[in-house]
Design a protein around this motif. Structure first.
Motif, PDB file in Angstrom:
ATOM      1  N   THR A 171      39.897  69.587  11.781  1.00 35.44           N
ATOM      2  CA  THR A 171      39.019  70.749  11.882  1.00 35.44           C
ATOM      3  C   THR A 171      38.515  70.802  13.314  1.00 35.44           C
ATOM      4  O   THR A 171      38.196  69.771  13.914  1.00 35.44           O
ATOM      5  N   ILE A 172      38.474  72.010  13.854  1.00 39.30           N
ATOM      6  CA  ILE A 172      37.973  72.232  15.208  1.00 39.30           C
ATOM      7  C   ILE A 172      36.810  73.204  15.095  1.00 39.30           C
ATOM      8  O   ILE A 172      37.003  74.359  14.683  1.00 39.30           O
ATOM      9  N   ASN A 173      35.621  72.715  15.394  1.00 38.39           N
ATOM     10  CA  ASN A 173      34.399  73.509  15.237  1.00 38.39           C
ATOM     11  C   ASN A 173      34.335  74.146  13.848  1.00 38.39           C
ATOM     12  O   ASN A 173      33.987  75.309  13.690  1.00 38.39           O
ATOM     13  N   GLY A 174      34.715  73.366  12.838  1.00 34.14           N
ATOM     14  CA  GLY A 174      34.632  73.806  11.450  1.00 34.14           C
ATOM     15  C   GLY A 174      35.828  74.576  10.938  1.00 34.14           C
ATOM     16  O   GLY A 174      35.899  74.880   9.749  1.00 34.14           O
ATOM     17  N   GLU A 175      36.792  74.905  11.795  1.00 31.54           N
ATOM     18  CA  GLU A 175      37.970  75.668  11.400  1.00 31.54           C
ATOM     19  C   GLU A 175      39.152  74.730  11.137  1.00 31.54           C
ATOM     20  O   GLU A 175      39.555  73.986  12.037  1.00 31.54           O
ATOM     21  N   THR A 185      33.051  67.214  24.341  1.00 34.66           N
ATOM     22  CA  THR A 185      33.874  66.933  23.171  1.00 34.66           C
ATOM     23  C   THR A 185      33.275  65.824  22.316  1.00 34.66           C
ATOM     24  O   THR A 185      32.657  64.890  22.820  1.00 34.66           O
ATOM     25  N   THR A 245      34.719  68.621  17.703  1.00 33.19           N
ATOM     26  CA  THR A 245      33.719  69.578  18.154  1.00 33.19           C
ATOM     27  C   THR A 245      33.909  69.798  19.642  1.00 33.19           C
ATOM     28  O   THR A 245      33.920  68.841  20.421  1.00 33.19           O
ATOM     29  N   PHE A 254      32.211  71.910  22.771  1.00 34.47           N
ATOM     30  CA  PHE A 254      30.951  72.594  23.040  1.00 34.47           C
ATOM     31  C   PHE A 254      30.690  72.687  24.535  1.00 34.47           C
ATOM     32  O   PHE A 254      31.260  71.944  25.318  1.00 34.47           O
TER      33      PHE A 254
END
Length: 68
Positions: free
Chosen positions: A6-10, A36, A60, A62
């Motif tokens: 998952t990347i930022n929740g996706e 990161t 994550t 950011f």
């Protein structure tokens, strides 16, 4: 082979052996402009090329907060 992360929740599927540095490059992000974390743990810029993403990892990306 692929890995599911998952990347930022996706949910995202990546080629096996993708590093965090490669992910940043694939997304067209400047390595200096993004912070990161993997599984809630900060990954230093210098360690991104060595950090291979594994099935189930939560990444994550950011914008770092700077100032003073």
């Amino acid at each position: 082979m692929t890995v599911a992360v998952t990347i930022n929740g996706e949910p995202t599927v990546l080629p096996d052996s993708t590093t965090l540095a490669a992910l940043i490059a694939q997304r067209g992000l400047s390595p200096e402009a993004v912070g990161t974390a993997v599984n809630g743990r900060h990954v230093l810029r210098a360690a991104r090329a060595e950090r291979v993403l594994l099935d189930g990892d939560a990444v994550t990306l950011f914008q770092p907060i700077v100032g003073g």
